[in-house]
Design an enzyme around this catalytic site. Structure first.
Site, PDB file in Angstrom:
ATOM      1  N   SER A 148       5.698 -13.796   0.971  1.00  0.00           N
ATOM      2  CA  SER A 148       5.539 -14.949   1.529  1.00  0.00           C
ATOM      3  C   SER A 148       4.268 -15.949   0.693  1.00  0.00           C
ATOM      4  CB  SER A 148       5.582 -14.900   2.861  1.00  0.00           C
ATOM      5  OG  SER A 148       4.588 -14.019   3.465  1.00  0.00           O
TER       6      SER A 148
ATOM      7  N   HIS B 102      -4.391  -4.288  -2.153  1.00  0.00           N
ATOM      8  CA  HIS B 102      -4.882  -3.940  -0.801  1.00  0.00           C
ATOM      9  C   HIS B 102      -5.087  -2.305  -0.768  1.00  0.00           C
ATOM     10  CE1 HIS B 102      -3.098  -7.962   0.611  1.00  0.00           C
ATOM     11  NE2 HIS B 102      -4.325  -8.106   0.170  1.00  0.00           N
TER      12      HIS B 102
ATOM     13  N   ASN C 161      12.228 -14.620  -3.056  1.00  0.00           N
ATOM     14  CA  ASN C 161      11.882 -14.404  -1.748  1.00  0.00           C
ATOM     15  C   ASN C 161      12.624 -14.803  -0.957  1.00  0.00           C
ATOM     16  OD1 ASN C 161       9.534 -13.295  -0.084  1.00  0.00           O
ATOM     17  ND2 ASN C 161       9.241 -15.443   0.670  1.00  0.00           N
TER      18      ASN C 161
ATOM     19  N   VAL D 237       1.058  -1.058   0.017  1.00  0.00           N
ATOM     20  CA  VAL D 237       0.044  -0.012  -0.041  1.00  0.00           C
ATOM     21  C   VAL D 237       0.832   1.475   0.028  1.00  0.00           C
ATOM     22  CG1 VAL D 237      -1.989  -1.188   1.149  1.00  0.00           C
ATOM     23  CG2 VAL D 237      -0.135  -0.224   2.494  1.00  0.00           C
TER      24      VAL D 237
END
Ligand SMILES: [Zn+2]
Length: 261
Positions: A206, A120, A230, A104
């Protein structure tokens, strides 16, 4: 560090892709120095998860607004990192069709990326709950410097900066709060791009937050090749063609350098 021939293979597949899509999470912004608000747990009386709700906004507005003011203040202090900038270059070369992000922080847009789907919502703006007028999120920050110290001293009270300049009702951050559904339009676009993608790159996520984590799954099920960059294992590692456990900005730098002929 990922071996050079493995990297060549990734670059070749990326180059050959018709619809390369990038999906990013919190790990993308780590190198910008944006503090993970979960790590600042001691600061708030409650868990961050219970503050990020409409109920908290109505029942405990001081806690709610301070939580978001703190996060918004940090957000405007940081800059996009080299990883964000590499993705801008790749988009300009046609190597990234769109970025789907769970973040965000709007750092992709501030770096210059054009096509960004925010699953989001965003902390870059706030909106009035009543008249829906939208403002840059700095609008929500209290005047002066004292408010953070006041909070720590138990003296903080939210002020008129939390009210809409047009109608006086409450302003809210334009993020998806707990208990709210994802913005329909963004979600539909993300679903469409994920299904269409033949090369899907996950960066710094994740992949445990749903339903966002369905995007790479759909890409893989639709025959798209999955590259996961990641630090830690993800539930989709067994579907990935390549897994890279290096900082995103380092890997993207090496990929972008090889990508240019
Ligand atoms: Zn209003």
């Amino acid at each position: 560090m990922v071996e050079s021939d493995r990297l060549d293979e990734i670059v070749q597949a990326w180059r050959d892709a018709e619809n390369p899509v990038v999906f990013t999470g919190a790990g993308m912004s780590t190198a910008s120095g944006l503090p993970d608000f979960r790590s600042a747990r001691g600061l708030w009386k409650q868990q961050p998860e219970s503050l990020a709700t409409l109920t908290a906004m109505r029942k405990e507005p001081d806690e709610f607004y301070f939580f978001y003011q703190w996060r918004i203040a940090r957000l405007w202090e940081v800059q996009p990192n080299d990883g964000h900038k590499r993705l801008v270059e790749l988009e300009r070369q046609g190597r990234v069709k769109t970025i789907i992000t769970q973040n965000v922080d709007a750092l992709h847009q501030r770096a210059g990326s054009q096509s960004v789907i925010e699953l989001h919502g965003t902390l870059r703006t706030v909106s009035c709950v009543h008249c829906h007028a939208r403002f840059e999120s700095r609008q929500l920050l209290p005047k002066g410097e004292a408010w953070e110290a006041e909070y720590r001293a138990g003296l903080y009270r939210h002020g008129e900066e939390c009210c809409c300049p047009k109608c006086g009702k409450m302003l809210r951050p334009d993020v998806v709060l707990f208990g709210e559904s994802l913005p329909q339009d963004s979600w539909m676009k993300a679903v469409e791009w994920s299904r269409r993608s033949d090369f899907f790159v996950v960066i710094g996520s994740s992949l445990v937050v749903g339903p966002a984590n369905l995007c790479p799954l759909w890409a893989a099920e639709g025959g798209g090749r999955l590259l996961i960059i990641n630090a830690a294992p993800t539930p989709l590692d067994d579907k990935a063609a390549w897994i890279v456990r290096e900082p995103a900005s380092d890997v993207l730098k090496r990929i972008a350098e090889k990508m240019v002929p």
